[in-house]
Design an enzyme around this catalytic site. Structure first.
Site, PDB file in Angstrom:
ATOM      1  N   GLY A  65      10.526  10.417  -0.854  1.00 49.91           N
ATOM      2  CA  GLY A  65      11.735  10.285  -1.645  1.00 49.91           C
ATOM      3  C   GLY A  65      11.587  10.981  -2.987  1.00 49.91           C
ATOM      4  O   GLY A  65      10.476  11.207  -3.467  1.00 49.91           O
ATOM      5  N   GLY A 113       8.805   8.839   2.414  1.00 48.96           N
ATOM      6  CA  GLY A 113      10.097   8.886   3.083  1.00 48.96           C
ATOM      7  C   GLY A 113      10.132   9.836   4.257  1.00 48.96           C
ATOM      8  O   GLY A 113      10.941   9.665   5.184  1.00 48.96           O
ATOM      9  N   GLU A 136       1.703   5.598  -1.774  1.00 46.18           N
ATOM     10  CA  GLU A 136       2.459   4.934  -2.845  1.00 46.18           C
ATOM     11  C   GLU A 136       1.614   4.112  -3.811  1.00 46.18           C
ATOM     12  O   GLU A 136       2.002   3.938  -4.976  1.00 46.18           O
ATOM     13  CB  GLU A 136       3.543   4.042  -2.231  1.00 46.18           C
ATOM     14  CG  GLU A 136       4.689   4.816  -1.595  1.00 46.18           C
ATOM     15  CD  GLU A 136       4.408   5.289  -0.180  1.00 46.18           C
ATOM     16  OE1 GLU A 136       5.276   5.946   0.425  1.00 46.18           O
ATOM     17  OE2 GLU A 136       3.299   4.996   0.332  1.00 46.18           O
ATOM     18  N   ASP A 144       6.770   1.881   1.904  1.00 42.52           N
ATOM     19  CA  ASP A 144       8.071   1.324   2.270  1.00 42.52           C
ATOM     20  C   ASP A 144       8.613   2.047   3.498  1.00 42.52           C
ATOM     21  O   ASP A 144       7.851   2.410   4.382  1.00 42.52           O
ATOM     22  CB  ASP A 144       9.025   1.363   1.072  1.00 42.52           C
ATOM     23  CG  ASP A 144       9.372   2.779   0.629  1.00 42.52           C
ATOM     24  OD1 ASP A 144       8.718   3.748   1.081  1.00 42.52           O
ATOM     25  OD2 ASP A 144      10.313   2.939  -0.187  1.00 42.52           O
TER      26      ASP A 144
END
Length: 353
Positions: A65, A113, A136, A144
């Site tokens: 992301g 992502g 992350e 995530d």
């Protein structure tokens, strides 16, 4: 449609091309919306037998992301800061349930992502250039996009190792961890896309899988598989301190490198990630994990480490984040509870767990 997502056709295959090569095809909200809209349209088009996802440029499918946008919006307390996750996470779920064959070409960098856009799909193809990671914890965040559902399904404690360290793996490692299916040499990808597009009649997952198999090659033993016994011995604990202690006692280059890497990560992120991975192991499915991740993400934007991690990684680029709290001992259990107990509205109000 965003010009950062190009929609193409190759015979009976629809091709979704992520088109931000200078930013390693990092995902933003317009791209999420464009992908979701295209996938919905393809469902109603009988001439489209399969959907293929690929990244433009030579460097990767998607590096994750666009964290700079999240950083800027969070810093100014923009109420729309969480909108990206509110739309990205349902897209991850839609990919996992997509009725038509969905083929992800995980060539080059596939992280964060980018894993969410690919690893939930039915046909996941890596190449000799694949570099896959959920990095992350190195920016004060946590894995995530449904990674807290995917990683606990990896063999043994391999997913725990991946989630806590953020260390990248190659094609063989991605397949071993259950995040990819087959290895296809990068110079065969164009021919593979043509072959899938040439499928006629009622192309289904079986015929697409058989087509992919014609282009695939065997993998060698991955570093994860070689070090599986070490990983399982050291990462089977439910406290980060116990994992670090086990790595120190283990000895050997792999354990030492793993431990050194973890000590550079955000202490808060390490504790939170381990809690999320253990919760994922007990969860009913992907939706439950995505809901939990969203709540944790909202809380992340209220705290220090994400902003410090992004600053050090992509703004000042000094690679020297100053975490706060600075040590595991200073991360209180109740502070981690705040990431897991918030009420932020359901992403899937009509879904029954």
């Amino acid at each position: 449609m965003s010009d950062e997502v190009i929609l193409d056709r190759v015979g009976s295959a629809a091709v979704i091309r992520l088109n931000r090569p200078k930013a390693l095809n990092s995902l933003n909200l317009p791209m999420v919306r464009a992908i979701r809209e295209a996938m919905e349209q393809y469902l109603d088009d009988a001439s489209i037998r399969a959907v293929i996802l690929k990244g433009e440029g030579e460097r990767g499918l998607c590096a994750g992301g666009d964290i700079r946008v999240l950083y800027d919006m969070g810093k100014r307390s923009d109420p729309e800061a969480t909108r990206f996750w509110r739309e990205e996470f349902p897209l991850n779920y839609a990919i996992s349930r997509y009725p038509k064959p969905y083929v992800a070409l995980m060539d080059g960098i596939t992280m964060g992502g980018g894993v969410g856009l690919s690893a939930h799909g039915r046909h996941r193809i890596v190449t000799e250039r694949t570099r896959l990671a959920m990095p992350e914890t190195g920016i004060g965040y946590f894995p995530d996009v449904g990674a807290t559902w995917l990683l606990p399904q990896a063999p043994g404690e391999v997913g725990t190792w991946m989630g806590l360290t953020g260390i990248e793996v190659d094609a063989a490692g991605a397949i071993y961890a259950g995040l990819a299916d087959v290895l296809v040499p990068s110079d065969r990808l164009d021919a593979l896309v043509e072959a899938i597009g040439a499928l006629s009649g009622e192309a289904d997952d079986g015929s697409v899988e058989a087509t992919i198999a014609r282009f695939s090659v065997p993998t060698t033993e991955s570093a994860l598989e070689k070090n599986r016994s070490v990983i399982d011995r050291c990462f089977g604990f439910d406290r980060v301190e116990d994992i670090l202690e086990a790595l120190a006692d283990e000895g050997g280059e792999f354990a030492a490198t793993t431990r050194d890497t973890m000590l550079k990560r955000s202490p808060t992120s390490l504790r939170l990630t381990l809690r999320l991975l253990r919760a994922g192991r007990q969860s009913s499915g992907l939706v439950e994990c995505l809901e939990r991740e969203f709540g944790a993400g909202v809380e992340i934007l209220r705290n220090h480490d994400f902003y410090e991690g992004v600053r050090a990684a992509i703004i000042d680029k000094d690679r020297n984040p100053q975490w706060s709290p600075a040590s595991l001992d200073e991360v209180r259990a109740e502070s981690i509870g705040a990431y897991l107990g918030g009420k932020h509205g359901s992403l899937f109000p009509d879904h029954r767990l």
